[in-house]
Design a protein around this motif. Sequence first.
Motif, short mmCIF file in Angstrom:
data_model
loop_
_atom_site.label_atom_id
_atom_site.label_comp_id
_atom_site.label_asym_id
_atom_site.label_seq_id
_atom_site.Cartn_x
_atom_site.Cartn_y
_atom_site.Cartn_z
N VAL A 172 0.86 -1.19 0.00
CA VAL A 172 0.00 0.00 0.00
C VAL A 172 0.89 1.24 0.00
N PRO A 173 0.68 2.15 -0.96
CA PRO A 173 1.55 3.33 -1.03
C PRO A 173 1.28 4.29 0.13
N ARG A 174 2.23 5.16 0.36
CA ARG A 174 2.06 6.18 1.40
C ARG A 174 0.91 7.10 1.02
N LEU A 175 -0.03 7.25 1.91
CA LEU A 175 -1.19 8.11 1.69
C LEU A 175 -1.07 9.38 2.53
N PHE A 176 -1.68 10.44 2.02
CA PHE A 176 -1.81 11.66 2.79
C PHE A 176 -3.08 11.57 3.64
N ASP A 177 -3.15 12.40 4.66
CA ASP A 177 -4.30 12.40 5.56
C ASP A 177 -5.60 12.55 4.78
N LYS A 178 -6.56 11.65 5.05
CA LYS A 178 -7.91 11.60 4.47
C LYS A 178 -7.93 10.99 3.06
N GLU A 179 -6.81 10.64 2.48
CA GLU A 179 -6.83 9.95 1.19
C GLU A 179 -7.33 8.52 1.37
N LYS A 180 -7.93 7.98 0.28
CA LYS A 180 -8.54 6.65 0.32
C LYS A 180 -8.00 5.79 -0.83
#
Length: 221
Positions: A168-176
Motif C-alpha cells: 500500500v503506497p504512502r497516503l496523505f491524511d484523508k486519502e482513500k
Amino acid sequence: MTDKNYSDTFKTELGDFNFNFLTDTIVEKEISENHTIFKTDAHQIELFKFDNFQTLMKNDLKIDDSYGWIVRITKTSSIEEKLLIRCCLELNDENVFWDYDSGECLDALRFYNNSHVVSIGTEDGEMMKSRSVQNDWMPRRFEKILGFQNNQETSFTKYKDNGFETEVPRLFDKEKIYFHYLVATKSLKVNEEFANEVDISTHLAIDIPKRVLIEKLEIVD
C-alpha cells in the motif's frame, strides 16, 4: 491493542488461499457479518469478505465455488505506517501447474491439475490508473506513476509466490485507496468433442471490476 496481522483462508481442491494484511499496529477492531473495520495509529481499514459470487459472472458460465476480499483504506493521521496485503495459494499437491492468465485490466494466475482449476485475479496497473484519473478510491496524484510508464506496467500489486502482494503506497491524511482479490474454482469434466479446449469459466468469474462488485454486493461507495 490487538494482533497486528490479520489472516483469512479459502480452501480449494488444490490448496488453501491465504489472505493476510500486515501493519505496524491494530488498536481497535469492529466486526459485523462479512465486514470488519480495523483501526490503526494511521489508517482505517475496511475488509469485506464474500463468497459464491457466480451471480456477478458474464455469460452465465458455471463454476463450483468462489470467494473474494475487498480492502478499503482511509488515512486518518499524518503518522507513517507500512501496510502490506498478500493473497497466495499454499499448494497441497506437487502435481499442480500454473500459468499467467491476465486480461484487459486484470492481473491473474491460473492453477490446475487433471481434475480442478483455480484462478485468482486482481486489478492491474492500468485499471488502478483509470480509477486514479476519476479519483475513485485511488488518489488522483497516482495517475502519473500507475499503468504503462517507460514501456512497462507499474502497479501497487505484484505477482508473488503463487499469488499477489500489494504494498500500500504512502497516503496523505484523508486519502482513500481500494484493492480487491477474487478466487474461483471449478472441477474439470472432459468433453470429448472439445477435449483440447481450455475452460475459461474461472478466468471470466474473477474478471469483475470494482464498480460491479460494489453495486452487486450493495456496498456504500
